[in-house]
Scaffold this active site. Sequence first.
Site, PDB file in Angstrom:
ATOM      1  N   GLU A 155       1.892   5.942  11.089  1.00 45.32           N
ATOM      2  CA  GLU A 155       3.080   5.987  10.223  1.00 45.32           C
ATOM      3  C   GLU A 155       4.149   6.976  10.683  1.00 45.32           C
ATOM      4  OE1 GLU A 155      -0.121   4.113   7.774  1.00 45.32           O
ATOM      5  OE2 GLU A 155      -0.022   5.868   9.107  1.00 45.32           O
ATOM      6  N   GLN A 211       2.945   0.294   5.003  1.00 40.81           N
ATOM      7  CA  GLN A 211       2.274  -0.856   4.409  1.00 40.81           C
ATOM      8  C   GLN A 211       2.015  -0.684   2.916  1.00 40.81           C
ATOM      9  OE1 GLN A 211      -1.835  -2.469   5.766  1.00 40.81           O
ATOM     10  NE2 GLN A 211      -0.284  -3.497   7.012  1.00 40.81           N
ATOM     11  N   ASP A 256       1.052   4.484  -1.022  1.00 42.60           N
ATOM     12  CA  ASP A 256       0.144   5.629  -0.997  1.00 42.60           C
ATOM     13  C   ASP A 256       0.103   6.313   0.371  1.00 42.60           C
ATOM     14  OD1 ASP A 256      -1.607   5.324  -3.710  1.00 42.60           O
ATOM     15  OD2 ASP A 256      -1.021   3.378  -2.906  1.00 42.60           O
ATOM     16  N   TYR A 257       0.491   5.586   1.415  1.00 40.69           N
ATOM     17  CA  TYR A 257       0.426   6.163   2.759  1.00 40.69           C
ATOM     18  C   TYR A 257       1.758   6.733   3.231  1.00 40.69           C
ATOM     19  CZ  TYR A 257      -3.975   3.766   2.405  1.00 40.69           C
ATOM     20  OH  TYR A 257      -5.202   3.357   1.971  1.00 40.69           O
ATOM     21  N   ILE A 258       2.698   6.849   2.306  1.00 38.61           N
ATOM     22  CA  ILE A 258       3.990   7.423   2.684  1.00 38.61           C
ATOM     23  C   ILE A 258       3.884   8.916   2.944  1.00 38.61           C
ATOM     24  CG2 ILE A 258       4.867   8.032   0.390  1.00 38.61           C
ATOM     25  CD1 ILE A 258       7.552   6.750   1.271  1.00 38.61           C
ATOM     26  N   PHE A 259       2.781   9.513   2.491  1.00 37.62           N
ATOM     27  CA  PHE A 259       2.647  10.950   2.704  1.00 37.62           C
ATOM     28  C   PHE A 259       2.260  11.303   4.134  1.00 37.62           C
ATOM     29  CE2 PHE A 259       2.032  10.472  -1.906  1.00 37.62           C
ATOM     30  CZ  PHE A 259       3.109  11.240  -2.305  1.00 37.62           C
ATOM     31  N   HIS A 273      -4.205   2.167  -3.477  1.00 37.27           N
ATOM     32  CA  HIS A 273      -3.359   0.985  -3.421  1.00 37.27           C
ATOM     33  C   HIS A 273      -2.640   0.750  -4.738  1.00 37.27           C
ATOM     34  CE1 HIS A 273      -6.232   0.401  -0.138  1.00 37.27           C
ATOM     35  NE2 HIS A 273      -5.286  -0.315   0.449  1.00 37.27           N
TER      36      HIS A 273
END
Length: 803
Positions: free
Chosen positions: A524, A546, A549-552, A591
Site C-alpha cells: 500500500e 482495497q 481498514d488497510y489505509i493505515f 473489513h
Amino acid sequence: MNSFTFSSPDLSFDPAGVLEDYRLAAISRACSLLVRKEVFSGRAKFGIYGDGKEVCQIALARSMRPGDYISGYYRDQTIGAAIGDLTWPQYFAQLYGHPDIQFDPHSGGRQMNNHHATRWLNEEGKWLNQTTRYNTVAGISSTAGQIPRALGIAYASKMYRERADLKDHEALFSNKGQEVCFTTIGDASTSEGMFLECINAAGVLQIPIVFSVWDDGYGISVPIEFQTTKSSISKALAGYQRNEHEKGLEIIQVKAWDYPGLIAAYQRAANLARTEFVPCLVHVIECTQPQGHSASGSHERYKSTERLAWEQEADCNALFREWVLAKNIATEEALKAIDEEASVLARKYQKEAFSSYMASVDVDKKAFLRIAKSLLESTNEPSLLQPIIDELNALPYPIFSDLVRAGRKTLRAFRFYQGPAVKLLRKWLDDLEKLNRRRFSSHQMSESDESPLLIMGVKPTYEKEPVLVDGREILNKAFSHFLEDPRVFILGEDVGKIGDVNQTLAGLQDKFGPLKVTDTGIREVSIVGQGIGASMRGLRPIVEIQYLDYIFYPFPVLSDDWACLHYRTAGGQKAPMILRTRGHRLEGIWHSGSPMAVLINGLRGVHFCVPRNMTQAAGMYRTLLKGDDPGIVIECLNGYRLKEPMPSNLTEIEVPLGIPEILREGTDITIVTYGSMCRIVMEAAETLAGLGISVEVIDVQTLLPFDRHHSILASIQKTHRVIFADEDMPGGASAYMMQEVLDKQGAFTWLESPAVCIAATAHRPAYSSDGDYFSKPNAENVVDAVYEIMRESDPSTYPAIYF
C-alpha cells in the site's frame, strides 16, 4: 593520518568545472556553519544542514539534466544550489521562516530550512513547464517520506515513454519519458519499511530512479550496527542486484570524499536509469557530519574520540581540496582565496536574508508605534501603554506574533476608551490578522479556477422505467468513461486481471491495457507513492486501497506528504491524486472499518467523499477528476450488489462537494448521516412514520468540506431536534458533525431537545451478521433514539416502550 586513495576513472575533468564544484562545496559548508550559529544566537529556531555531504551531492547534481527530479533528504542543500533551484539568500530566508514566497519560494516560511520545492504552479495555480528546469519535489521531515512519491515521479516517466496516447499531454511534464528521479536518504532511515518496500517496487517496475544513501554511520546517536543488517545497506540489499538473467537494481558503492569516483558512479547510475530504465542504488559510504545531526544536539556526546578524529581526516571538502592540489588544477593560494570568499559570501547572504525578514516585520511594527503614539496623545494614559511599548522595543528580533500580542494587550488596556485611535488600532489589528492568516494558513486547498469547489453539480436523470442494475455495474460504466482520458489510470491490488474484488473494473484492463488498469503487489505505501508522484507530473491516477481498514499502512505518506503538499509549498506544488477505497459494513474486524475521525483529522487538505451508493460515487469521481485537488472516495462495501436504477446521464453526473442532500423531508427531527448509514436511517424513518414521527434525513455527502452553506442549520430551525449518526466509534465523526453544526453553524440555540450522537461500539466490529448488528448502529437503535427524544418532550403521545 589515514591514507585516502582516490579513484581513477576513465574520465576527463575540466579544470574550470572542478573549481566551480570546489567553490560550491566551500560556500555550502560556510552556510552550514552559519546556520548553527544563527540558531544559537536566537535569530533562528532550528537548523539542519548538509555539511559532510557536499561532494557527493555535487556529483549527483552534475549527472542531472533539465527535466530531472530530486526527491530529497533534508540535507540536500548542495544539490539545490548546484542545479540552480536554491539560492543562498533563499536558504537563509527559510531558516528564519520568512513568510513571503519572494524570499522563500520553496515554502513561504512554512517549512524549516533545507526543505526545498520548485514552484510548479503559477499565481493562478496552473502548471508550469517541468521539462526545461531541474525539479525539486517538496521537502519532508518524516524520514523516508521522500521515497514513495519518488517512485511515482519515476513511474510517470515510464508512462510517458511507453504510452503513445499521452503524447498530446506531455508538453509540460516529460520529454518522451527520459527523465530520471533521484532520491536521497540517510543510512539510518533505510531501516524504515517504506524505503524497503519502495526498493522492492522499483525492482519490479523497472523505472528510472536513482536511490542515494548518505551513510555517515549513525542515526542521530545510534550506530549502524544496531540499525542495518551487515552494517551496510548495499550488502543487505545484495539480493536485489540485477544479473544477466534477472532484472533488479544496479547497486554501486562509492566513498563520500572520492570526487572522481563519485562523478563516475553518478554518471553510470544516471545513464542506466535514463537509457535502460534500470533502477540504481548508490551507497555513499564514509560520509561525515562535522557539526553533528542538527543544531539541537552535539555529536561529541555519542561519538568516540577516535571517530571524531577520523571524521576530521575524512572530511569530503578537505579531501576534495587535496585531490585538486594533487591534480595541479589549482594552487594552494587560489583555493585559500576561494575558501575566504565563501565565508564572506555566506555571511553576506545570511545578513541579506535576515535584514529582509526584519524589514518585513518592521513595516507593521512602525505602523503599530504610530497608532500607539496617537493613542497616547488622545488619552494621556502612559501607565497603560508605555509598558507594552517598552516590552516590544526590548525584543532584539521581534516577529509578527509579537506585534499581534502587543496590539491585543493594548486593546485590552484601553477597553474603556472608544476614540479614533482605538478604532484605528482595531482596524490595524484586524488587517494584520487577515494578512497573517494569508501568510501562514493559505492554500490548504486549491485556489485556482479548477477547484472542485466551483463545480455546481449535475443530478442524475432517469428514463421513465429505468433499468435496475447492481451498483458495481454503474461504477464499471463510469470508470470506463473516465479511462478514456489518457491522463487517467487506475492502480492497485487485483484491479486489473480480475477487475477488482468487487468487479467494478471487470473487463477494463482488456479494453484499455495494463498501463491504464494496473495490478500491483500487496504494498500500500508504494501504491500510494506511485499515485502521488504521477499526479505531480500531470497525470490523474485513481489509486485503490482495497479495504478502508488497510489505509493505515500508507497513512503517514498520505498525511505527511500528500494532504499538506499544497499548503506547505504555499501553493507551489499539488498532487491531485484520487484515493479509492471501500468500507463501513460487511463482516469482520478488518473489513468493516469506518475510522472517519482518524482520517478526516489526519488528512486535512483532502476532499473526503462518503457516497451512499455507486451512482453518487460515480458523480464524486467525476467532480474530483474535473478539479485539481486531492480527494478520497470511500465506497460502501456492502453496496456493490444492491440494485440501483441506471442513470441516463451517468457520464455527466457531478456531485458538488460540501453540499448535503435531503433524502427525506420531515418536521419533527433531523437525522444527519452519510454512507451506508443512509439506508439504515431511511429504514428507521419509515418505521418512525408509522409511530407518528416525521423524520428529515440528510446525507452530508462529504465530510471535508462539510455543509458549506449551512443547510443542516436550516433543517434544525424547522425541526428543533437533531441526531448525528454514523458508523465510527463514539466521539468520532458523529461528534465532528455535531461540532460543525452546533458550534460553527450556531444551531444550539434552535434546539428544544439535546443533540444526540449515534455511533458504533467502542471496538472493532465482531464477525458475522450478528457482529454487524451488535457492533454497528442498526435501524432499531435509530428508532429507539428518536422515539426517546420525542417521548421526553411529549410523554403522553409517546409512552415508554421498554420500561
